[in-house]
Design an enzyme around this catalytic site. Structure first.
Site, PDB file in Angstrom:
ATOM      1  N   CYS A   2       0.844  -1.205   0.009  1.00 28.49           N
ATOM      2  CA  CYS A   2       0.083  -0.009  -0.045  1.00 28.49           C
ATOM      3  C   CYS A   2       0.819   1.040   0.032  1.00 28.49           C
ATOM      4  CB  CYS A   2      -0.905  -0.105   1.127  1.00 28.49           C
ATOM      5  SG  CYS A   2      -1.897  -1.455   1.440  1.00 28.49           S
ATOM      6  N   ARG A  27       5.516   0.180  -6.121  1.00 23.22           N
ATOM      7  CA  ARG A  27       5.285  -0.503  -4.992  1.00 23.22           C
ATOM      8  C   ARG A  27       4.516  -1.937  -5.073  1.00 23.22           C
ATOM      9  NH1 ARG A  27       6.377   2.859  -0.557  1.00 23.22           N
ATOM     10  NH2 ARG A  27       5.148   1.956   0.848  1.00 23.22           N
ATOM     11  N   TRP A  76      -2.653  -2.766  -1.502  1.00 23.41           N
ATOM     12  CA  TRP A  76      -2.043  -4.275  -1.904  1.00 23.41           C
ATOM     13  C   TRP A  76      -2.901  -5.008  -0.628  1.00 23.41           C
ATOM     14  CZ3 TRP A  76       0.808  -8.207   0.833  1.00 23.41           C
ATOM     15  CH2 TRP A  76       1.429  -9.062   0.057  1.00 23.41           C
ATOM     16  N   ASN A 100      -1.650   2.291   5.422  1.00 20.52           N
ATOM     17  CA  ASN A 100      -0.817   1.360   5.187  1.00 20.52           C
ATOM     18  C   ASN A 100      -0.172   0.585   6.276  1.00 20.52           C
ATOM     19  OD1 ASN A 100       2.970   1.631   4.414  1.00 20.52           O
ATOM     20  ND2 ASN A 100       1.558  -0.129   3.873  1.00 20.52           N
ATOM     21  N   GLY A 101      -0.345  -0.621   6.332  1.00 21.13           N
ATOM     22  CA  GLY A 101       0.099  -1.427   7.451  1.00 21.13           C
ATOM     23  C   GLY A 101      -0.813  -2.494   7.976  1.00 21.13           C
ATOM     24  N   GLU A 467      19.760 -17.331  -5.614  1.00 21.72           N
ATOM     25  CA  GLU A 467      19.219 -16.035  -6.149  1.00 21.72           C
ATOM     26  C   GLU A 467      18.645 -16.114  -7.702  1.00 21.72           C
ATOM     27  OE1 GLU A 467      18.250 -13.410  -5.279  1.00 21.72           O
ATOM     28  OE2 GLU A 467      18.159 -11.836  -6.955  1.00 21.72           O
ATOM     29  N   LYS A 471      14.679 -15.689  -8.704  1.00 21.63           N
ATOM     30  CA  LYS A 471      14.317 -14.898  -9.987  1.00 21.63           C
ATOM     31  C   LYS A 471      13.440 -15.664 -10.877  1.00 21.63           C
ATOM     32  CE  LYS A 471      15.058 -11.310  -8.963  1.00 21.63           C
ATOM     33  NZ  LYS A 471      15.892 -11.218  -7.785  1.00 21.63           N
ATOM     34  N   GLU A 474       9.823 -15.729  -9.174  1.00 24.96           N
ATOM     35  CA  GLU A 474       9.378 -14.570  -8.828  1.00 24.96           C
ATOM     36  C   GLU A 474       8.492 -14.165 -10.210  1.00 24.96           C
ATOM     37  OE1 GLU A 474      12.327 -11.603  -7.941  1.00 24.96           O
ATOM     38  OE2 GLU A 474      10.835 -10.672  -6.935  1.00 24.96           O
ATOM     39  N   HIS A 490      21.318 -36.159  -1.691  1.00 21.06           N
ATOM     40  CA  HIS A 490      20.541 -36.324  -0.357  1.00 21.06           C
ATOM     41  C   HIS A 490      18.842 -35.934  -0.412  1.00 21.06           C
ATOM     42  CE1 HIS A 490      24.421 -36.824   1.680  1.00 21.06           C
ATOM     43  NE2 HIS A 490      24.390 -36.049   1.052  1.00 21.06           N
ATOM     44  N   LYS A 587       7.037  -4.420  -4.426  1.00 24.51           N
ATOM     45  CA  LYS A 587       8.289  -3.885  -4.465  1.00 24.51           C
ATOM     46  C   LYS A 587       8.593  -3.825  -3.010  1.00 24.51           C
ATOM     47  CE  LYS A 587      12.165  -2.713  -6.228  1.00 24.51           C
ATOM     48  NZ  LYS A 587      13.013  -3.832  -6.588  1.00 24.51           N
TER      49      LYS A 587
END
Ligand code: M6R
Length: 592
Positions: A2, A27, A76, A100-101, A467, A471, A474, A490, A587
């Site tokens: 948000c 965001r 969001w 926001n929160g 990483e 990616k 995502e 394993h 973001k």
């Protein structure tokens, strides 16, 4: 996550709010809304004009709403699905609010307010706040917001309007970010500084537990008792502006910017005065590192480098876990918190907790005016420039550089010497440029239909593998695992079958035989193997070889990741998705 905005402007208030919301879009969000205080004619008094919709900010275009005082929001979803009703602003009686929160005690408050006669229209936790403000109101707008906030548990940045106070906005912040700003003939509040670029000329971030008031054509910061705080506003630098996307996606643009971002970050590191952290680093018997997601991978790289060079342990934690483990951190310890945005709630909480226990906190962030930078004892700034794509790319490579630089300084403070590779850091931008030339499009074409894939590595290459996998998950929405190559036997190997893609990074000569063995085991089971290395003589170990530009081995993770970022982006495109808008992700993750 948000974003909230507020604006007081005699002219063009709606347009100013709309523009600010557009700059908050990066965001990540799923709905947007604006409320303006409007004069009731002919009865007199004020009411609200509200426009809110599920979907993009562009859904708010159209006839402008009139009024000089307004608030806006990009949502969001946390509590309740994305919908017009759940979108902010929320209105109760004389009040409209954006938030926001997360209100952690919202269920109990909702029950209490319902029993007291309130009827909720949305499923959000935020509606609880506006109804609470309304109940607390006895004619003093500011006091009502303060009293309501005192009942909230969790995190919030709120901006509130009241029909009895035209021209006023009252805002509060606890944990979630909030900035006060002033431009030509307009006053603002906003979740972040870049979203104000082009509107405001001066800004001042509010501290935790503080309030911002716009009243009588002025903007003030106030403490919890309502007393005005004297804090200077600083000029908003031109480089704070959000960049234009141009052709292609932000993610592609930002990958292409890696060489420049590295050069800028290195220049700034060379000018940084490390003296303030000399004593804590010299005295530290161990370091702690906390971060989330990609930044956590940079924290792992910090661990690898410090343990290798300085020979002290680095205890690395995902920030969301750190605070709940009752971490054994205290005076004499140094905690490094890594966060591109400097606003990630988990990382902030972990850093706060460490500070409360007496540790010295070093922030590594791309946002000089972020909450993390404000909280830390010392900040190392990435100069990656604004990163808009949700997927972190250039910021990650710059975080690696900062982490290594910090490792080098720690070594210097402890042993008055620098690592052998220190003088080679200048080669990073050029090597990154060469890595951008690695052509992975055929690979992306080959694997874009894969149902899953593995990324392997040993030593420093495990982090690159992790990483790369993040990616691919995502933005290409393909299940991927980043793994230590030695773990293959394993359990992981069980999933390898005909055609299963396995990519390995191998940038450490001494570990090459073992990594190549892992690839052989994959091949023996029909898997398709890819090897990324600067050592061309290893090419035969895999079905496909990606040659990396050479650098001193410890610095190789900064270039090895670049072809993987390009690969994920290419896969995303081939699968028909927008790399800048990964589903469900934001973001700036400002809630825990
Ligand atoms: O702003 P931060 O660096 O604190 O963000 C942490 C993570 O949310 C972030 O790195 C995330 O994992 C990226 N979107 C991954 O590409």
């Amino acid at each position: 996550m948000c974003g909230i905005a507020g604006c007081f402007s005699e002219k063009g208030c709606y347009e100013k709010l709309l523009r600010t919301l557009r700059r908050l879009e990066y965001r990540g969000y799923d709905s947007a809304g604006i409320a303006l205080l409007r004069k009731n004619r002919p009865r007199g008094g004020y009411g609200f004009s509200v426009r809110k919709k599920r979907g993009y900010v562009s859904a708010l275009d159209g006839t402008r709403l009139s009024g000089s005082t307004g608030i806006g929001h990009t949502r969001w979803a946390t509590h309740g699905a994305p919908s017009d009703v759940n979108a902010h602003p929320h209105v109760a009686g004389k009040f409209a609010l954006v938030h926001n929160g997360i209100v952690e005690n919202y269920a109990a408050l909702r029950e209490e307010l319902t029993a007291a006669g309130e009827t909720f229209v949305s499923e959000t936790d935020s509606e609880v706040i506006v109804r609470l403000v309304s109940r607390c109101y006895k004619g003093d707008f500011f006091a009502a917001v303060r009293d309501a906030c005192a009942r909230l548990e969790g995190s919030y940045a709120v901006a509130v309007l009241c029909t009895d106070f035209p021209g006023e906005i009252v805002c509060a912040r606890k944990k979630s970010p909030l900035v006060a700003a002033a431009g030509k003939n307009a006053l603002y509040v906003c979740s972040d500084v870049p979203a104000l670029a082009g509107e405001a000329e001066f800004f001042c971030p509010a501290g935790d537990g503080e309030f911002i008031r716009i009243a009588g054509g002025k903007i003030f910061l106030c403490d919890g008792d309502g007393k005005e705080i004297e804090r200077p506003f600083v000029r908003l630098a031109a480089q704070s502006a959000l960049p234009e996307k141009g052709e292609g996606s932000f993610m592609e643009k930002e990958i292409a910017e890696i060489p420049q971002a590295l050069a800028d970050t290195l220049k700034s590191l060379r000018r940084t005065d490390f003296a303030p952290c000399a004593r804590p680093l010299r005295g530290a018997k161990r370091l702690f590192a906390v971060a989330c997601g990609t930044a956590y991978h940079a924290a792992l790289a910090l661990r690898d480098m410090v343990e290798e060079e300085v020979k002290i342990p680095v205890l690395c934690h995902t920030a969301s876990e750190f605070r709940y483990r009752g971490p054994l951190i205290g005076e004499g310890d140094v905690l490094v918190a890594i966060s591109q945005s400097g606003e990630t709630a988990d990382t902030l909480e972990a850093a706060r907790g460490a500070k409360e226990r007496g540790a010295y906190v070093v922030a590594v962030t791309n946002a000089a005016h972020s909450s993390l930078a404000a909280l830390a004892d010392f900040s190392l700034l990435l100069h990656a420039g604004p990163e808009i794509a949700v997927a972190a790319t250039k910021s990650y490579v710059c975080q690696l550089l900062c982490a290594w630089y910090l490792a080098a300084q720690t070594l210097f403070f402890k042993q008055t010497r620098l690592p052998a590779w220190f003088g080679e850091l200048d080669r990073l931008p050029e090597a990154a440029r060469a890595a951008l030339g690695c052509d992975v499009s055929a690979l992306a074409e080959q694997f874009s239909g894969a149902r899953g894939m593995y990324f392997l590595g040993r030593g420093q290459d495990v982090v690159t593998a992790m990483e790369g996998a993040l990616k691919v998950k995502e933005i290409a929405y393909i299940f991927a695992e980043g793994y230590a190559a030695g773990e293959l036997k394993h359990g992981t190997l069980a999933l390898v079958e005909e055609g299963f893609p396995v990519a390995a990074a191998c940038t450490v000569r001494a570990l090459a035989p073992k990594t190549c063995n892992a690839l052989a085991e994959v091949k023996a089971r029909g898997g398709v193997t890819v090897l990324l290395s600067q050592y061309r003589d290893l090419a035969a170990a895999a079905d496909v070889f990606v040659a990396l530009p050479p650098l001193p081995e410890p610095l190789m993770p900064a270039v090895a990741v670049i072809p993987l970022q390009k690969f994920a982006c290419d896969m995303c495109r081939r699968r028909g998705y927008d790399p800048d808008k990964p589903r469900n992700l934001a973001k700036s993750v400002t809630v825990e």
